[in-house]
Enzyme design. Structure first.
Site, PDB file in Angstrom:
ATOM      1  N   ASP A 269       0.880  -1.175   0.000  1.00  0.00           N
ATOM      2  CA  ASP A 269       0.000   0.000   0.000  1.00  0.00           C
ATOM      3  C   ASP A 269       0.916   1.223   0.000  1.00  0.00           C
ATOM      4  OD1 ASP A 269      -1.576   2.149   0.602  1.00  0.00           O
ATOM      5  OD2 ASP A 269      -2.553   1.253   2.346  1.00  0.00           O
ATOM      6  N   LYS A 298      -2.381  12.110  -2.151  1.00  0.00           N
ATOM      7  CA  LYS A 298      -1.347  12.483  -1.171  1.00  0.00           C
ATOM      8  C   LYS A 298      -0.144  13.030  -1.950  1.00  0.00           C
ATOM      9  CE  LYS A 298      -2.984   9.367   2.433  1.00  0.00           C
ATOM     10  NZ  LYS A 298      -3.990   8.461   1.848  1.00  0.00           N
TER      11      LYS A 298
HETATM   12  C1  LIG Z   1      -1.266   3.893   3.844  1.00  0.00           C
HETATM   13  C2  LIG Z   1      -2.678   4.338   3.664  1.00  0.00           C
HETATM   14  N1  LIG Z   1      -3.540   3.524   3.053  1.00  0.00           N
HETATM   15  C3  LIG Z   1      -4.824   3.857   2.878  1.00  0.00           C
HETATM   16  C4  LIG Z   1      -5.300   5.066   3.310  1.00  0.00           C
HETATM   17  C5  LIG Z   1      -6.765   5.355   3.168  1.00  0.00           C
HETATM   18  O1  LIG Z   1      -7.032   6.333   2.255  1.00  0.00           O
HETATM   19  P1  LIG Z   1      -8.418   7.110   2.275  1.00  0.00           P
HETATM   20  O2  LIG Z   1      -8.372   8.048   3.406  1.00  0.00           O
HETATM   21  O3  LIG Z   1      -8.426   7.766   0.925  1.00  0.00           O
HETATM   22  O4  LIG Z   1      -9.501   6.095   2.408  1.00  0.00           O
HETATM   23  C6  LIG Z   1      -4.440   5.963   3.935  1.00  0.00           C
HETATM   24  C7  LIG Z   1      -4.946   7.274   4.390  1.00  0.00           C
HETATM   25  O5  LIG Z   1      -4.350   8.063   4.998  1.00  0.00           O
HETATM   26  C8  LIG Z   1      -3.097   5.591   4.129  1.00  0.00           C
HETATM   27  O6  LIG Z   1      -2.237   6.376   4.770  1.00  0.00           O
END
Ligand SMILES: Cc1ncc(COP(=O)(O)O)c(C=O)c1O
Length: 545
Positions: A269, A298
């Site tokens: 991720d 981001k």
């Molecule tokens: C590593 C990671 N994965 C997934 C997400 C989830 O993203 P979202 O807030 O768009 O659902 C985040 C959000 O900060 C994140 O830092």
């Protein structure tokens, strides 16, 4: 130039916007004199329909009127938020200011279309251009990460990062399948399986069985040996390599080895670092992963959305030399739709397409390098003032300040910084006993870097943060340890309030010097909320879009 609005650059939009305003004035004059007005405006080479202008006849219905006329109450709040964004320093590591082009996609006619299914296989008609846009987004997403379409495919429909991750688990696992991710208090994300002793917090721990791995409490670095040991016991089907608060590069090769040992998928991720990965300035997860997800808002600086990349082709060679192929493409696609989502957000998918195009430009690579240079400078500056930084530094866009030696809690630090117009978030630090009373703050540089801050500007930011934290100690000395008392002192103590106000003014005067894409116009007349974007909306409707 009719129909060719897409060639207008920002200055062009502004010029046309001014033209529209002038024409609107003269139309009002003509209407006042009872003259017919529903003709094309002709001005030099620019020909624009009047549909977008505020004429008495055409704009009677609420659906054609501007937000400041239809809903002033909401508009006031939007203006306040704009002012907050402009006058403060945004240091939340997951935030950014997206580009004008992305804002234009988000406020376009693409928002109106339903298109369940994938390109060429939709459940609704009228998707010929939507198909092309989604295919473009997919193609550019692969290009932006230098991926071959023979080895990788992608799904650009996830609404955001959390739905993307849930779709990955839904595609790869049975209910209660086992996953291992970095624990939330150690820098992982909720969607990597977070639960507490009393409660399964994330749906990823309700519907799947999760087991966290940890960082070393002394060094703050991921303890890969322990992960390997515990994976041998837990035998996960998916191992997640991904972070929300960790300032070092991940060892994807090591993750791969641990995954292989357990015949698990490696799911990376890269939500936080995808901009840096695309620019090629930190190691890429793709070489070692089976599946990679990202948010696009981001460091990548695109729309609020998610993308899942999945492997295609040969997964491994069997005992008899036969090729074992990946079979995850349709599993993941079907998990996204119809498994978890309905109609794709086509305006966001267009935003992804244009973001991925931007990500391949030298300007974007320079931006990503500057993000890291700024984060390193921030880190060095704070260290010079004696602050303890978790892992002793940063390789990426963020850092974690451990405030335990300073006797300030993360919540108190976050609160005082917010009061002086610096936005950041409290965060647990390695070794913290409670996730509810964290001892650190996470600071990031992507948003400030988009606004044009360079290293010497970051030095000023360091000074502001330091002054804020010193003030925090002063407040604490009056209030004692409880946050509620601390907030009361901030609200009531005249001397403290004066110091906070002075510091806030300094921060705001500094901050407004830096522009925000799409929000540059700083003339404070009524309609300045998203002026450039408003003009673009009007232009889009002008062009029948
Ligand atoms: C590593 C990671 N994965 C997934 C997400 C989830 O993203 P979202 O807030 O768009 O659902 C985040 C959000 O900060 C994140 O830092």
């Amino acid at each position: 130039m009719v129909g060719n609005w897409s060639n207008l650059n920002r200055r062009g939009f502004r010029m046309v916007g001014n033209l529209l305003s002038r024409q609107a004035q003269s139309i009002k004059g003509m209407e006042a004199q009872g003259q017919a007005t529903d003709r094309l405006i002709v001005h030099g080479e620019v020909h624009l329909s009047l549909n977008c202008l505020h004429t008495k006849n055409k704009m009677a219905s609420i659906i054609h009127q501007n937000i400041w006329d239809t809903d002033p109450e909401l508009f006031e709040l939007m203006k306040k938020e704009k002012h907050r964004q402009e006058s403060g320093l945004e240091m939340i590591a997951s935030e950014n200011f997206t580009s004008l082009s992305v804002l234009q996609c988000l406020s376009s006619c693409l928002h109106n279309k339903y298109s369940e299914g994938l390109p060429g296989q939709r459940y609704y008609g009228g998707n010929e251009y939507i198909d092309e846009i989604e295919i473009l987004a997919q193609k550019r997403a692969l290009e932006a990460f230098r991926l071959s379409p023979e080895e990788w495919g992608c799904n650009v429909q996830p609404y955001s990062g959390s739905p993307a991750n849930f779709a990955v688990y839904t595609g790869l696992l049975e209910p209660h399948g086992r996953i291992m991710g970095l624990d939330l208090p150690d820098g992982g994300h909720l969607t990597h399986g977070f639960f507490t002793a009393n409660k399964k917090i994330s749906a990823t721990s309700i519907f799947f069985e999760s087991m966290p791995y940890k960082v070393n409490p002394i060094t703050g670095l991921i303890d890969y040996d322990k992960l390997a040991e515990e994976a041998r016991l837990f035998k996960p089907k998916v191992i997640i390599a991904g972070i929300s608060c960790y300032s070092r590069c991940l060892d994807y090769k090591r993750f791969r080895e641990i995954a292989d040992e357990n015949n698990a998928y490696l799911f990376s991720d890269m939500a936080h670092v995808s901009g840096l990965v695309s620019a090629g300035i930190i190691p890429s997860p793709f070489e070692y992963s089976d599946v990679v997800s990202t948010t696009t808002h981001k460091t990548l600086r695109g729309p609020r959305a998610g993308v899942i990349f999945f492997r295609k082709g040969v997964r491994s060679i069997g005992k008899n030399g036969e090729k074992i192929l990946y079979d995850i493409e349709s599993k993941i696609n079907q998990a996204v739709f119809p498994g978890l989502q309905g109609g794709p957000h086509n305006h966001a998918i267009a935003g992804i397409a244009t973001t991925m195009k931007q990500a391949m430009l030298p300007e974007f690579i320079a931006y990503q390098k500057q993000i890291v240079a700024n984060a390193k400078r921030l880190c060095a500056g704070l260290q010079k003032y004696g602050y303890k930084i978790s892992t002793d530094g940063t390789d990426v866009h963020m850092l974690l300040v451990d405030l335990r030696p300073n006797g300030i809690t993360g919540s108190k630090a976050e609160k005082i910084l917010e009061d002086i117009s610096i936005a950041c978030n409290k965060n647990t630090v390695p070794g913290d006993k409670s996730a509810f009373n964290p001892s650190g703050i996470r600071l990031g540089t992507p948003a400030l870097t988009t606004r044009g801050l360079k290293e010497e500007d970051i030095d000023k930011v360091v000074d502001f943060i330091h002054k804020g934290l010193l003030l925090s100690k002063e407040v604490s000395a009056i209030s004692g340890p409880k946050l509620i008392d601390y907030k009361k002192v901030l609200d009531t103590d005249a001397g403290i309030k004066k110091k906070v106000a002075e510091l806030r003014q300094q921060v705001q005067e500094f901050s407004v010097k830096f522009s925000i894409p799409g929000l540059e116009n700083r003339s404070h007349h009524t309609h300045d909320i998203i002026v450039t974007n408003r003009q673009s909306i009007e232009l889009l409707s002008c062009m029948g879009c």
